[in-house]
Design an enzyme around this catalytic site. Structure first.
Site, short mmCIF file in Angstrom:
data_model
loop_
_atom_site.label_atom_id
_atom_site.label_comp_id
_atom_site.label_asym_id
_atom_site.label_seq_id
_atom_site.Cartn_x
_atom_site.Cartn_y
_atom_site.Cartn_z
N ASP A 136 -3.07 22.87 -28.38
CA ASP A 136 -3.97 23.82 -29.04
C ASP A 136 -3.19 24.67 -30.03
OD1 ASP A 136 -6.32 25.08 -29.63
OD2 ASP A 136 -6.33 26.36 -27.86
N LYS A 138 -2.48 26.55 -33.09
CA LYS A 138 -3.36 27.14 -34.09
C LYS A 138 -2.78 28.50 -34.48
CE LYS A 138 -6.39 29.24 -30.75
NZ LYS A 138 -6.68 28.79 -29.43
N ASN A 141 -1.58 31.26 -32.17
CA ASN A 141 -0.46 31.00 -31.27
C ASN A 141 0.90 31.05 -31.96
OD1 ASN A 141 -1.99 30.61 -28.94
ND2 ASN A 141 -2.51 28.53 -29.58
N ASP A 154 1.87 30.41 -25.62
CA ASP A 154 0.99 29.57 -24.83
C ASP A 154 1.48 28.16 -24.57
OD1 ASP A 154 -0.82 31.40 -24.18
OD2 ASP A 154 -2.45 30.67 -25.43
P1 AMP Z 1 -3.40 34.43 -26.82
O1 AMP Z 1 -4.26 34.48 -25.60
O2 AMP Z 1 -2.02 33.92 -26.51
O3 AMP Z 1 -4.05 33.73 -27.98
O4 AMP Z 1 -3.15 35.95 -27.25
C1 AMP Z 1 -4.10 36.75 -27.91
C2 AMP Z 1 -3.40 37.69 -28.86
O5 AMP Z 1 -2.54 38.57 -28.14
C3 AMP Z 1 -2.48 37.00 -29.86
O6 AMP Z 1 -3.16 36.55 -30.96
C4 AMP Z 1 -1.49 38.09 -30.20
O7 AMP Z 1 -2.01 38.96 -31.17
C5 AMP Z 1 -1.36 38.83 -28.87
N1 AMP Z 1 -0.20 38.30 -28.13
C6 AMP Z 1 -0.18 37.21 -27.33
N2 AMP Z 1 1.03 37.00 -26.80
C7 AMP Z 1 1.83 37.99 -27.27
C8 AMP Z 1 3.22 38.32 -27.09
N3 AMP Z 1 4.00 37.59 -26.29
N4 AMP Z 1 3.70 39.39 -27.73
C9 AMP Z 1 2.89 40.12 -28.54
N5 AMP Z 1 1.58 39.87 -28.77
C10 AMP Z 1 1.05 38.82 -28.14
#
Ligand code: AMP
Length: 437
Positions: A136, A138, A141, A154
């Site tokens: 996935d 995109k 990520n 992810d």
């Molecule tokens: P995700 O569920 O991984 O798509 O995360 C949603 C959003 O959270 C992402 O688009 C980022 O803006 C933020 N995010 C996710 N992982 C991190 C991380 N390790 N550090 C900082 N921001 C994060």
């Protein structure tokens, strides 16, 4: 955990801060480790949703592998914690936001786009070599750290996101199918590696142009375009990058270019220090911790006990705690010692090596056809006969995960046997090790 949880302390260890973002199946919060002041991101997942997913074994293996490997362009998974209703993934905090915030301001210079693409491919290649597919990839990520380096988030967790959408319609919750390979859309069943390569091609196109290769006002037309790889490169596109893109965005997965060949393209190789990546991507040899909570009120385990649980991963916890009786697990942890490692040998060779090792240590060996081996000591101690189980799982045809644990017998006897006999004998076949303390 929701807005009101900002300022809350999780597991007496992390002070939870602001909401960083929402994913398809999780919320991500900023948090600070109160002992070390290290910034982390905590991804909170609703356990109910995960339990409905039918891919527990695959996900479990992927997470086990991700906890054993480390790459500079993959967001690191530090720790997994769980309560009755939630799972918490403690991740490396990536400060610079999403890469695509940059692209929305316009296309990137060719050199900059190439740098991100090299980092993307290097990380994807590394994870594939360990049997972990993203599935996935995109814009959401792809994050940027303080130094402007790409970090993929992810990896190893995305099977969750994907399996939430068993019809293959990855777009329904994440907004767009624009990055998804044609074979994924047509639900034919697909090779995760090839599907990831396609998504990398779409990402490269977007970095270079600032817009999507397959863009249509309606989904049906977009699917049609994707399935035929009907896209155009702008006239200013350098011819070498154009050639590469046509090889990546090949609708037929079996003729689509593999990563090893992408890395051979002169356009890709420019300024790419392969050795630097290989050196940095050294495998992590540590335990990683898994902590869990008896309920949502953050009753915390003593530090020593946490260590003993180190090898359990989130999904072990889910399957145990689904029964809502966590006390048994704590007790069990007392006399349970486990080790886990990955190996790139075939399963039969791993089993043979385990068998040979056990025989050399005067242990009785029982083998079955499902990749498990039972070893038993010959001496009866106060605590009974020493019994050890070894199990080999296939993560991918080239990567296996091996779990070894004491089932019965004296802990000290096992520790000695492990330290002086089993571990040294297996050293040569393990690529990455993790073990309980
Ligand atoms: P995700 O569920 O991984 O798509 O995360 C949603 C959003 O959270 C992402 O688009 C980022 O803006 C933020 N995010 C996710 N992982 C991190 C991380 N390790 N550090 C900082 N921001 C994060």
């Amino acid at each position: 955990m929701d807005k009101e949880n900002t300022g809350r302390v999780l597991m007496k260890k992390y002070e939870v801060g602001r909401l960083l973002g929402k994913g398809t199946f999780a919320k991500v919060y900023y948090a600070r480790n109160m002992m070390t002041s290290q910034s982390v991101a905590i991804k909170v997942i609703d356990k109910e949703k995960v339990l409905k997913v039918g891919m527990i074994d695959q996900i479990k293996r992927e997470i086990s592998v991700m906890r054993l490997v480390k790459h500079p362009n993959v967001v690191q998974l530090y720790e997994v914690m769980a309560t009755r209703s939630k799972i918490y993934f403690v991740l490396e905090y990536v400060r610079g936001g999403e890469l695509f915030n940059k692209v929305t301001k316009g296309r990137l210079k060719e050199d900059v786009a190439r740098k991100y693409f090299q980092q993307l491919i290097s990380a994807v290649d590394f994870c594939h070599s360990r049997g972990v597919y993203h599935r996935d990839l995109k814009p959401e990520n792809l994050l940027l750290d303080d130094n402007g380096n790409l970090k993929i988030s992810d990896f190893g967790l995305s099977a969750l996101a994907e399996s939430k959408k068993p019809d293959g319609l990855l777009h329904t919750t994440c907004g767009t199918p624009a990055y998804v390979a044609p074979e994924v859309i047509s639900r034919k069943g697909y090779d995760g590696a090839k599907a990831d390569i396609w998504s990398c091609g779409v990402i490269l196109y977007v970095l270079l142009t600032g817009y999507l290769p397959f863009q249509c006002p309606n989904l049906i037309d977009m699917y049609r375009k994707i399935s035929k790889a009907d896209f155009r490169c702008p006239s200013w596109f350098p011819s070498d990058v154009r050639r590469l893109l046509f090889r990546i965005l090949d609708p037929n997965p079996s003729s689509r270019i593999p990563i090893s060949n992408i890395m051979e393209y002169p356009w890709f190789k420019r300024g790419f220090d392969d050795k630097l990546f290989k050196k940095k991507a050294k495998q992590k040899i540590d335990a990683g911790e898994v902590v869990f909570d008896s309920d949502d009120n953050d009753t915390v385990m003593a530090g020593q006990e946490m260590g003993k649980l180190a090898i359990l991963n989130a999904f072990d916890i889910i399957s145990f705690s689904a029964r809502f009786d966590l006390s048994g697990l704590f007790e069990e942890a007392d006399h349970k010692r486990e080790a886990i490692f990955t190996s790139d040998l075939p399963a039969s060779a791993i089993i043979s090596k385990l068998e040979e090792t056990a025989k050399g240590l005067q242990l009785k060996v029982k083998k079955n056809d499902h990749g498990t081996l039972k070893m038993e000591g010959l001496n009866i101690s106060e605590r009974g006969i020493l019994a050890i189980d070894a199990e080999v799982f296939e993560v991918s045809p080239t990567v296996h995960l091996v779990e070894i644990k004491k089932i019965e017998g004296d802990a000290l006897e096992y520790e000695k046997l492990w330290k002086d006999g089993i571990r040294p004998a297996l050293e040569g076949i393990g690529c990455a090790w993790g073990m309980s303390k």
